[in-house]
Design an enzyme around this catalytic site. Structure first.
Site, PDB file in Angstrom:
ATOM      1  N   SER A 138       0.852  -1.192   0.000  1.00  0.00           N
ATOM      2  CA  SER A 138       0.000   0.000   0.000  1.00  0.00           C
ATOM      3  C   SER A 138       0.881   1.232   0.000  1.00  0.00           C
ATOM      4  O   SER A 138       2.004   1.216   0.518  1.00  0.00           O
ATOM      5  CB  SER A 138      -0.896   0.021   1.246  1.00  0.00           C
ATOM      6  OG  SER A 138      -1.559   1.271   1.372  1.00  0.00           O
ATOM      7  N   TYR A 151      -2.402  -0.059  10.169  1.00  0.00           N
ATOM      8  CA  TYR A 151      -2.435  -0.492   8.773  1.00  0.00           C
ATOM      9  C   TYR A 151      -1.114  -0.170   8.071  1.00  0.00           C
ATOM     10  O   TYR A 151      -0.541  -1.023   7.389  1.00  0.00           O
ATOM     11  CB  TYR A 151      -3.600   0.191   8.053  1.00  0.00           C
ATOM     12  CG  TYR A 151      -3.716  -0.182   6.597  1.00  0.00           C
ATOM     13  CD1 TYR A 151      -4.195  -1.434   6.221  1.00  0.00           C
ATOM     14  CD2 TYR A 151      -3.353   0.718   5.597  1.00  0.00           C
ATOM     15  CE1 TYR A 151      -4.301  -1.787   4.880  1.00  0.00           C
ATOM     16  CE2 TYR A 151      -3.463   0.377   4.255  1.00  0.00           C
ATOM     17  CZ  TYR A 151      -3.931  -0.876   3.902  1.00  0.00           C
ATOM     18  OH  TYR A 151      -4.029  -1.221   2.577  1.00  0.00           O
TER      19      TYR A 151
END
Length: 254
Positions: A138, A151
């Site tokens: 990501s 995250y």
């Protein structure tokens, strides 16, 4: 080009979003696709769609956080050419607002889940003379994002695992790369907006879309196309590399 005839591929989290798009794309290009998911309904729909289009696929209900489950599924499949580690979850919070429970939950799926699949897949690939692993990273691992502490940290671990695996298994003809998407318009995004911004979904969706300099979110199929390339024989000289696919988010937002 980019044909996957006679290839056996496994996609975790293949029941929806990016994982579903990858499964459909791989099947269209000739691969036999194994869809792993925790949802029987979602996994079944993906496989039904693949078979309706003339492809070859099956699904396996599996919790990637449980190593024994993962190993049993992979050993049952036997031969494996391609692994896409797509299954993952998100979390909203900073270092001082993320609960221990939420931190552990994110790491169980996003880090241990990837490790479990690597643990199960690599022996199969070594026995098969090689293979390709693609991990979903990501942009959160590349730049600072607000309220994404757990995250972002988990995706940083995915990036490190990618480099480690690429280095360790060069002599086994196993390639390992990752991609780092920015925002992608998936059912997860729609659910997140409905839960957190009821009545403001469209307004917030447009705001989030415009954080990408290109002015929109990616479609899952666009992400799947890059994954297809990296898992194909045409990318045989690429390993240990992360590819941002972000509409200019990392380089053009400063």
């Amino acid at each position: 080009m980019f044909q996957l005839d006679n290839k056996i591929a496994l996609v975790t989290g293949g029941g929806s979003g990016i994982g579903k798009a990858v499964a459909l794309t791989f099947a269209r290009q000739g691969a036999t696709v194994h869809v792993l998911d925790v949802s029987t309904e979602n996994a079944g729909k993906t496989v039904e769609e693949i078979k309706a289009a003339g492809g070859n696929a099956s699904f396996h209900i599996c919790d990637v956080t449980k190593q024994q489950e993962v190993v049993q599924v992979f050993q049952g499949i036997g031969k494996l050419d391609i692994l896409v580690n797509n299954a993952g979850i998100s979390n909203i919070g900073r270092a001082d607002t993320t609960s221990e429970e939420d931190f552990d939950r994110v790491f169980q799926v996003n880090v241990k889940g990837v490790y479990n699949c690597l643990f199960a897949a690599i022996p199969l690939m070594k026995a098969n003379g090689g293979g390709v692993i693609l991990n979903l990273g990501s942009v959160a691992a590349l730049v600072g994002l607000n309220d994404r502490f757990a995250y972002s940290t988990s995706k940083g671990a995915v990036h490190a695992m990618t480099l480690s695996v690429a280095k360790d298994y060069l002599q086994d003809n196993i390639r390992c790369n990752s991609i780092s998407p920015a925002r992608v318009h998936t059912p997860f995004v729609d659910g997140f907006l409905a839960k957190n911004y009821p009545g403001q979904e469209e307004e917030v969706f447009q705001k989030l879309s415009k954080t990408q300099p290109i002015g929109r979110m990616a479609e899952p199929e666009e992400i799947a196309n890059l994954i297809l390339y990296l898992c194909s024989d045409e990318a045989s000289f690429i390993t240990g590399t992360d590819y941002p696919i972000d509409g200019g988010f990392v380089k053009l937002n400063s």
